[in-house]
Design a protein around this motif. Structure first.
Motif, short mmCIF file in Angstrom:
data_model
loop_
_atom_site.label_atom_id
_atom_site.label_comp_id
_atom_site.label_asym_id
_atom_site.label_seq_id
_atom_site.Cartn_x
_atom_site.Cartn_y
_atom_site.Cartn_z
N PRO A 79 -71.14 18.79 15.62
CA PRO A 79 -70.51 18.25 16.83
C PRO A 79 -70.22 16.77 16.72
O PRO A 79 -69.25 16.28 17.27
CB PRO A 79 -71.52 18.54 17.94
N GLU A 80 -71.06 16.01 16.02
CA GLU A 80 -70.82 14.58 15.88
C GLU A 80 -69.55 14.29 15.09
O GLU A 80 -68.88 13.30 15.32
CB GLU A 80 -72.02 13.89 15.23
N LYS A 81 -69.21 15.17 14.18
CA LYS A 81 -67.99 14.99 13.38
C LYS A 81 -66.74 15.10 14.25
O LYS A 81 -65.72 14.50 13.95
CB LYS A 81 -67.93 16.02 12.24
N ASN A 82 -66.83 15.89 15.34
CA ASN A 82 -65.68 16.04 16.22
C ASN A 82 -65.26 14.71 16.82
O ASN A 82 -64.10 14.49 17.13
CB ASN A 82 -65.97 17.05 17.34
N TRP A 83 -66.21 13.80 17.03
CA TRP A 83 -65.88 12.50 17.63
C TRP A 83 -65.19 11.59 16.62
O TRP A 83 -64.64 10.57 16.99
CB TRP A 83 -67.14 11.82 18.18
N GLU A 84 -65.24 11.95 15.34
CA GLU A 84 -64.59 11.14 14.33
C GLU A 84 -63.09 11.42 14.28
O GLU A 84 -62.34 10.67 13.69
CB GLU A 84 -65.22 11.40 12.96
N ARG A 85 -62.67 12.49 14.90
CA ARG A 85 -61.25 12.82 14.94
C ARG A 85 -60.52 11.83 15.83
O ARG A 85 -61.08 11.31 16.80
CB ARG A 85 -61.04 14.22 15.50
N PRO A 86 -59.24 11.59 15.54
CA PRO A 86 -58.49 10.69 16.42
C PRO A 86 -58.34 11.30 17.82
O PRO A 86 -58.28 12.51 17.98
CB PRO A 86 -57.11 10.58 15.75
N VAL A 87 -58.32 10.43 18.82
CA VAL A 87 -58.14 10.88 20.20
C VAL A 87 -56.71 11.38 20.33
O VAL A 87 -55.77 10.68 19.95
CB VAL A 87 -58.41 9.73 21.19
N GLY A 121 -49.77 10.79 29.09
CA GLY A 121 -50.92 9.89 29.21
C GLY A 121 -50.73 8.59 28.45
O GLY A 121 -49.76 8.41 27.72
N PRO A 122 -51.70 7.68 28.61
CA PRO A 122 -51.61 6.40 27.92
C PRO A 122 -51.84 6.54 26.42
O PRO A 122 -52.35 7.56 25.95
CB PRO A 122 -52.71 5.58 28.58
N ASP A 123 -51.51 5.50 25.69
CA ASP A 123 -51.71 5.45 24.24
C ASP A 123 -53.20 5.61 23.95
O ASP A 123 -54.00 4.78 24.40
CB ASP A 123 -51.20 4.11 23.70
N GLY A 170 -54.80 5.12 21.32
CA GLY A 170 -55.31 4.14 20.38
C GLY A 170 -55.49 2.77 20.98
O GLY A 170 -55.89 1.83 20.29
N ALA A 171 -55.22 2.62 22.25
CA ALA A 171 -55.32 1.34 22.94
C ALA A 171 -56.26 1.48 24.13
O ALA A 171 -56.51 2.59 24.60
CB ALA A 171 -53.94 0.89 23.41
N PRO A 172 -56.77 0.36 24.64
CA PRO A 172 -57.58 0.46 25.86
C PRO A 172 -56.77 1.09 26.99
O PRO A 172 -55.57 0.85 27.12
CB PRO A 172 -57.91 -0.99 26.18
N VAL A 173 -57.44 1.90 27.78
CA VAL A 173 -56.77 2.58 28.89
C VAL A 173 -56.39 1.55 29.95
O VAL A 173 -57.21 0.73 30.35
CB VAL A 173 -57.67 3.67 29.49
N PRO A 174 -55.14 1.58 30.41
CA PRO A 174 -54.72 0.62 31.44
C PRO A 174 -55.53 0.80 32.72
O PRO A 174 -55.91 1.91 33.09
CB PRO A 174 -53.25 0.99 31.70
N ARG A 175 -55.78 -0.30 33.39
CA ARG A 175 -56.52 -0.27 34.65
C ARG A 175 -55.68 -0.86 35.79
O ARG A 175 -56.19 -1.02 36.89
CB ARG A 175 -57.83 -1.04 34.52
N ASP A 176 -54.42 -1.15 35.50
CA ASP A 176 -53.57 -1.74 36.53
C ASP A 176 -53.25 -0.69 37.60
O ASP A 176 -53.23 0.50 37.32
CB ASP A 176 -52.28 -2.32 35.93
N THR A 180 -58.15 10.27 29.17
CA THR A 180 -58.01 9.54 27.92
C THR A 180 -59.23 8.66 27.68
O THR A 180 -59.76 8.61 26.56
CB THR A 180 -56.72 8.70 27.92
N ALA A 181 -59.70 7.98 28.71
CA ALA A 181 -60.89 7.14 28.56
C ALA A 181 -62.09 7.99 28.15
O ALA A 181 -62.88 7.58 27.28
CB ALA A 181 -61.18 6.40 29.86
N ALA A 182 -62.24 9.17 28.74
CA ALA A 182 -63.36 10.05 28.38
C ALA A 182 -63.25 10.48 26.92
O ALA A 182 -64.26 10.51 26.20
CB ALA A 182 -63.40 11.26 29.30
#
Length: 151
Positions: A4-12, A18-20, A22-28, A79-81
């Motif tokens: 299961p830990e390897k699953n988190w190594e996959r790209p989001v 939804g937002p990018d 690979g970037a911080p999720v916008p909060r505006d 996306t943040a999750a």
């Protein structure tokens, strides 16, 4: 068997619309509604299911505006999750529950006996919404009771 830990190594993944990832999720704010405002309005809608139009109008929103606001914030939260950042969800939950509890003060608190009957009915296979309705309760009442019981 996968680790299961390897699953988190996959790209989001990029969520459609939804937002990018690979970037911080916008909060505006979305149409002037920030995350706390979104949580509070969502709680009002949950507390007053028969007054959706009135709730939205009180916030100077219509269905199309609310749809855009809700969809955008839900995609941002998801996306943040996926990025393993639960701070947005925590902020949303605080705003939602605070407003829900504020509005719930106008309703009588469910009794322990009512909640016991609801719990038994659910354990016996009754749908939660049906078990709650039999007691004259809503899901918001159940959530509020659970929070107060945990205090």
């Amino acid at each position: 068997m996968s680790d299961p830990e390897k699953n988190w190594e996959r790209p989001v993944p990029q969520l459609l619309g939804g937002p990018d990832p690979g970037a911080p999720v916008p909060r505006d704010p979305v149409r002037g509604v920030d995350l706390a405002g979104y949580g509070a309005i969502a709680a009002e809608l949950a507390e007053t299911p028969g007054a959706r139009g009135e709730v939205l109008a009180a916030h100077r929103l219509d269905e199309l505006a609310w749809l855009e606001i809700e969809q955008t914030w839900l995609l941002r939260l998801a996306t943040a999750a996926l990025q393993r950042d639960l701070s947005l969800q925590d902020e949303h939950d605080r705003a939602f529950t605070a407003r829900q509890d504020e509005l719930g003060r106008e309703r009588p608190m469910a009794t322990a006996e009512q909640m016991d009957r609801v719990s038994r009915a659910i354990e016996e296979g009754t749908a939660p919404a049906v078990a709650l309705a039999r007691e004259g309760l809503r899901l918001a009442d159940w959530a509020r009771y659970q929070r107060r019981a945990g205090e």
